[in-house]
Enzyme design. Structure first.
Site, mmCIF file in Angstrom:
data_model
loop_
_atom_site.group_PDB
_atom_site.id
_atom_site.type_symbol
_atom_site.label_atom_id
_atom_site.label_comp_id
_atom_site.label_asym_id
_atom_site.label_seq_id
_atom_site.Cartn_x
_atom_site.Cartn_y
_atom_site.Cartn_z
ATOM 1 N N ARG A 34 0.608 -1.099 0.072
ATOM 2 C CA ARG A 34 -0.082 0.117 -0.058
ATOM 3 C C ARG A 34 0.856 1.210 0.112
ATOM 4 O O ARG A 34 0.328 2.362 -0.577
ATOM 5 C CB ARG A 34 -0.966 0.009 1.283
ATOM 6 C CG ARG A 34 -2.168 -0.950 1.195
ATOM 7 C CD ARG A 34 -3.147 -1.085 2.436
ATOM 8 N NE ARG A 34 -4.081 -1.820 2.230
ATOM 9 C CZ ARG A 34 -4.875 -2.341 2.810
ATOM 10 N NH1 ARG A 34 -4.526 -2.172 4.160
ATOM 11 N NH2 ARG A 34 -5.945 -3.025 2.657
ATOM 12 N N LYS A 66 -17.432 -18.329 3.552
ATOM 13 C CA LYS A 66 -19.009 -18.327 3.723
ATOM 14 C C LYS A 66 -19.872 -17.497 2.637
ATOM 15 O O LYS A 66 -19.511 -16.594 2.308
ATOM 16 C CB LYS A 66 -19.583 -17.710 5.302
ATOM 17 C CG LYS A 66 -19.211 -18.446 6.400
ATOM 18 C CD LYS A 66 -19.722 -17.832 7.682
ATOM 19 C CE LYS A 66 -19.116 -18.447 8.950
ATOM 20 N NZ LYS A 66 -19.741 -17.904 10.045
ATOM 21 N N GLY A 97 -7.887 -8.845 0.650
ATOM 22 C CA GLY A 97 -6.680 -9.226 1.326
ATOM 23 C C GLY A 97 -6.078 -10.596 1.080
ATOM 24 O O GLY A 97 -4.808 -10.705 0.789
ATOM 25 N N GLY A 132 -12.716 -3.841 1.537
ATOM 26 C CA GLY A 132 -14.333 -3.655 1.615
ATOM 27 C C GLY A 132 -14.639 -2.773 0.521
ATOM 28 O O GLY A 132 -15.839 -3.021 -0.188
#
Length: 394
Positions: free
Chosen positions: A36, A196, A344, A367
């Site tokens: 980053r 999930k 990630g 996100g």
């Protein structure tokens, strides 16, 4: 793109407040991945080369608001300041007490200590936002990874700054996502992995309406295998979303594994066994796709013209369960398609299998990447668009 762009502004002699996402992993005071920071360097170099004075701000982790950094030093940006100094080949002082404007105005570039220790940051405080806005001539939002959060340093300051614009990193992210989603070359494929279905249900639903083919991996794939009637042993899956998986399979082509890699425990020393997908025993867990499936999926990838990748297809952290993710990452890297990857775990896989230079665009957002694909409004982008409209009406 209906936002002001840094490259289109005259910034010589101006004071810039640049919000970057320098939230890097740090262990024992050492940065373990500076991806980053590296991504932010072109923006900072551009600003300095144009004769601007630069103040950089970022968050790091989740410190307690209102608690001095000396009392939670693990959240200090000191290691980041040191790395910025190395990459820019000039000193980048860390300003600890910047709310008191406790720094020399003659510095070409400074890094402001962790914005999240400031009371009102998360709540998007008007008072804090105006304080930040008053520090600069131009606010530059360049942190795509935080664009989905309406906070003082990402949203409020853009509302009150004399000028607010998007930095090169943010604008590049938006262009790449638009290329993959708004008017992509077809056929379009998405690869979505994760534990999930519930955590990525919105993403899967949106993608099912945009892509021609959807590959699912990890625990998500187990729910789809259960929906197709396969025995998945003691594998992680979500029984309450089996019917949802069936509905998604009716909506878009979702190829399922023909063979899998199983184990009886999630361990670095667990023995991996390759078997047909219909031969999983009651005491086994599916922990990766098998070699035949990896080859089949690679063939699909080779035919795609646009690829969206979010998540590994197996427990790649353990090498014996990482072959599927390795083979698919190589297939994506070798493809002629426009490929965009984010998240990630995806970035960790890209680093592990050394395919970084062969992915068309690697998003710095986790996100924010997912929320953009889901069609959600990113508050930091929305305020930049609003400011652009206001500027056009003047």
């Amino acid at each position: 793109m209906n936002v002001n762009l840094l490259e289109e502004l005259d910034i010589a002699g101006k004071t810039l407040l640049i919000r970057e996402d320098l939230n890097v992993p740090i262990k024992s005071g050492k940065i373990t991945s500076d991806a980053r920071i590296q991504a932010a360097i072109p923006t900072l170099k551009y600003a300095l080369d144009q004769g601007a004075r630069v103040m950089v701000m970022s968050h790091l982790g989740r410190p307690k608001e209102g608690v001095a950094i000396a009392e939670q030093s693990e959240f200090s940006l000191a290691p980041v300041a040191a790395r910025l100094s190395e990459l820019l080949a000039q000193p980048v002082p860390l300003v600890k007490n910047w709310l008191a404007r406790d720094f020399e105005s003659t510095q070409d570039i400074v890094l402001l200590e962790n914005v999240r220790i400031n009371v009102g940051e998360k709540a998007n405080s008007e008072e804090l936002s105006k304080f930040m806005a008053d520090m600069c001539d131009i606010f530059v939002m360049d942190a795509f990874g935080t664009a989905h959060r309406a906070q003082a340093s990402t949203h409020g300051v853009a509302q009150y700054a004399p000028v607010a614009c998007a930095g090169p990193l943010l604008s590049a992210e938006l262009k790449a996502l638009a290329q993959a989603l708004a008017d992509p070359d077809k056929p379009v494929m998405a690869i979505v992995g994760g534990a999930k279905v519930s955590s990525k249900l919105k993403l899967l639903t949106v993608l099912s309406e945009k892509v021609d083919q959807l590959i699912v991996g990890g625990g998500i794939a187990n729910t789809f295998l259960a929906a197709a009637g396969f025995n998945i042993g003691v594998s992680l899956f979500e029984a309450d979303l089996v019917e949802t998986a069936r509905e998604l399979m009716d909506r878009v082509q979702i190829p399922l594994p023909v063979d899998v890699v199983t184990g009886k425990a999630l361990s670095a020393t667990e023995e991996a066994t390759v078997k047909s997908v219909d031969a999983v025993r009651a005491d086994e867990m599916i922990l990766d796709i098998g070699p035949d499936t990896a080859e089949l999926f690679s063939d699909y990838i080779g035919k795609a013209r646009t690829i969206i990748w979010n998540g590994p297809v197996g427990v790649f952290e353990f090498d014996q369960f990482g072959a599927g993710t390795r083979v698919l990452s190589e297939a994506i890297a070798s493809s002629a398609a426009f490929s965009i990857a984010g998240g990630g775990d995806t970035l960790a896989a890209i680093d592990k299998y050394n395919v970084k230079d062969r992915i068309s665009y690697i998003s710095t957002g986790g996100g924010a990447f997912l929320e953009y694909i889901e069609g959600k409004t990113l508050p930091s982008v929305a305020i930049l668009q609003k400011r652009f409209t206001q500027d056009q009406q003047k």
